[in-house]
Structure formats: C-alpha cells, structure tokens
Scaffold this active site. Sequence first.
Site, mmCIF file in Angstrom:
data_model
loop_
_atom_site.group_PDB
_atom_site.id
_atom_site.type_symbol
_atom_site.label_atom_id
_atom_site.label_comp_id
_atom_site.label_asym_id
_atom_site.label_seq_id
_atom_site.Cartn_x
_atom_site.Cartn_y
_atom_site.Cartn_z
ATOM 1 N N ARG A 1 0.845 -1.198 0.000
ATOM 2 C CA ARG A 1 0.000 0.000 0.000
ATOM 3 C C ARG A 1 0.873 1.238 0.000
ATOM 4 O O ARG A 1 2.087 1.181 0.192
ATOM 5 C CB ARG A 1 -0.890 0.007 1.252
ATOM 6 C CG ARG A 1 -0.082 -0.053 2.522
ATOM 7 C CD ARG A 1 -0.819 0.389 3.763
ATOM 8 N NE ARG A 1 -0.007 0.160 4.947
ATOM 9 C CZ ARG A 1 1.010 0.922 5.330
ATOM 10 N NH1 ARG A 1 1.349 1.989 4.616
ATOM 11 N NH2 ARG A 1 1.692 0.640 6.428
ATOM 12 N N GLY A 2 0.257 2.395 -0.152
ATOM 13 C CA GLY A 2 0.988 3.635 0.006
ATOM 14 C C GLY A 2 1.277 3.921 1.463
ATOM 15 O O GLY A 2 0.704 3.318 2.367
ATOM 16 N N THR B 1 3.390 1.345 9.913
ATOM 17 C CA THR B 1 2.279 1.379 10.866
ATOM 18 C C THR B 1 2.226 0.068 11.632
ATOM 19 O O THR B 1 2.891 -0.901 11.288
ATOM 20 C CB THR B 1 0.929 1.665 10.180
ATOM 21 O OG1 THR B 1 -0.033 2.030 11.162
ATOM 22 C CG2 THR B 1 0.436 0.460 9.403
ATOM 23 N N ALA C 1 -5.656 5.470 10.802
ATOM 24 C CA ALA C 1 -4.781 5.615 9.639
ATOM 25 C C ALA C 1 -5.497 5.145 8.385
ATOM 26 O O ALA C 1 -6.428 4.324 8.447
ATOM 27 C CB ALA C 1 -3.497 4.813 9.832
ATOM 28 N N GLY D 1 -4.456 3.849 4.361
ATOM 29 C CA GLY D 1 -3.445 3.508 3.369
ATOM 30 C C GLY D 1 -4.070 2.602 2.336
ATOM 31 O O GLY D 1 -4.697 1.598 2.680
ATOM 32 N N GLY E 1 -7.095 -0.148 3.190
ATOM 33 C CA GLY E 1 -8.186 0.688 3.683
ATOM 34 C C GLY E 1 -7.830 1.486 4.909
ATOM 35 O O GLY E 1 -6.934 2.334 4.865
ATOM 36 N N CYS F 1 3.954 6.159 10.666
ATOM 37 C CA CYS F 1 3.717 6.975 9.472
ATOM 38 C C CYS F 1 4.696 8.136 9.353
ATOM 39 O O CYS F 1 4.384 9.164 8.756
ATOM 40 C CB CYS F 1 2.285 7.472 9.439
ATOM 41 S SG CYS F 1 1.078 6.134 9.318
#
Length: 256
Positions: free
Chosen positions: A86-87, A91, A161, A163, A174, A192
Amino acid sequence: MNATRDALAQFTAPSIAPPAEWRVSAAPVEYEEALAVMDARAAEIAAGQAPELVWLIEHPPLYTAGTSAHREDVIDARFPVHEAGRGGQMTYHGPGQRVAYVMLDLKRRGPDVRKFVVTLEEWIIRSLAAFNVRGERREDRIGVWVRRDDKGPGCEDKIAAIGIRVKQWVTLHGISLNVEPELVHFSGIVPCGVSEQRYGVTSLVDLGVPVSMAEVDMALRQKFEGLFGATGYALASTENKSPDARSLSSSSVPSR
C-alpha cells in the site's frame, strides 16, 4: 482546503449496483492471508465475477511497511515487519484495532482516487462522532487526529490511519481505527513517519470511551452506507460467529 475536501466526501455507488458485501472476522487473521484474499477478490471484482467487499478484521501484532517506508523508522522490531504494497510508511496492527479492508470498483463508482481517500477520512470522522469523539483531518500530517489539550498546547494524537492501493481501478487495503490496542506497541516504530513529541497515538478506550468492537462495527457500517451506499451480508458472513475468514474465496496511495 478543508471545505473543498469535505465537499468531495461522498462516494455513493450507482443505484443499480449490487450492495457491497460486508464481512467481519471474529479471530485475528494473519497478514499474508489477508493480502492473498484481497488480491484474489480484487481480481474477481475487476473481472465482474464478484461483488465489492468490505472486510473487517484484526491482525496479530505486526508492523507493515508501505511503499514510502524507511527502515530507520523501525526502532524496535519486536513484531514481524511485512511489506504491505500500500501507500504510506510504517504502521502497527494488532488486537484491539479494527482494520477495514475496502475493495471497491472505482471504474463503476468514478475513477477519482483523491475523492475515494477523502471519503475514507470522512467515514472515520463520522464513525468517531457516533461516540462523541471529534476526529479531524490535517493537511500536513497523515491519519485522523484528535486534539489532546489535556497533554499540553498543540498536542494531538492519531486515532486512525488510511493507506490504500489501487489495482485495475479496484481499491485494496483501507483504514485502521484504534479501539483498544496496546498503544505501547506503536513505540517500536515511527508511526507513518510522524516523530514530533507533541503528536502521539490514542484509542477510543484511551480517550475514556469504553466501547466494544461490535459497537464500533455497527457505527462503521452505518456511516459507510451513508457515504458509499448499501451493504449486504453473504451467506458465509463471519460476523461474530465464525472463528476466521479462511472461507473467503475470493498504484499505491500514501497513508493518511
């Protein structure tokens, strides 16, 4: 800027679309399994072979690295570190944190990734409001934040959060919302990439809101439907019944 983003926060599906499937797993799901399920289901959605899916789960304690993660942000790798795809950056996921993996077809809903991310933010903010918690966006920081005047001037804590990844215009990954996780586990990373001391991490229980995961799930579903459209259960729904999600057959954006 906030007003503009607020105006974007509506991503309801066309009325002729079938409802997104809503599933809840009652036991922690291993991260590799979750990635495999998401990839398979996203491919089925893109091919028109399966409905959209919102999958609510918990993970065992672990850290995930997004595509912008820096290894130096892992301070103490007390738990496994997974490449997420993911971006975003580093985390933590673990018990007591509600992770919602959202697999929606943006070709049908509208190929606007920014609008999708803003609507995910709004989903979290509205869900928190159901428990009288004010979540806020920040232009210069990722995540959804709550003000902590009790900790000192300018102090804020991150409570959720975002992402995502988009593949063939189907969304993956999500949100993660802290309900009652072990907050000390976040200290093993720079969450992050936010390292300023006045910015911390919190949860609903830490804020004095002792809600159950089932209550959070009810709020999440209600607020999701108000923004994204109807949801429906599959016959194999795992909500508060089955032990896990193993029966499921089925471009990265920075974490927010």
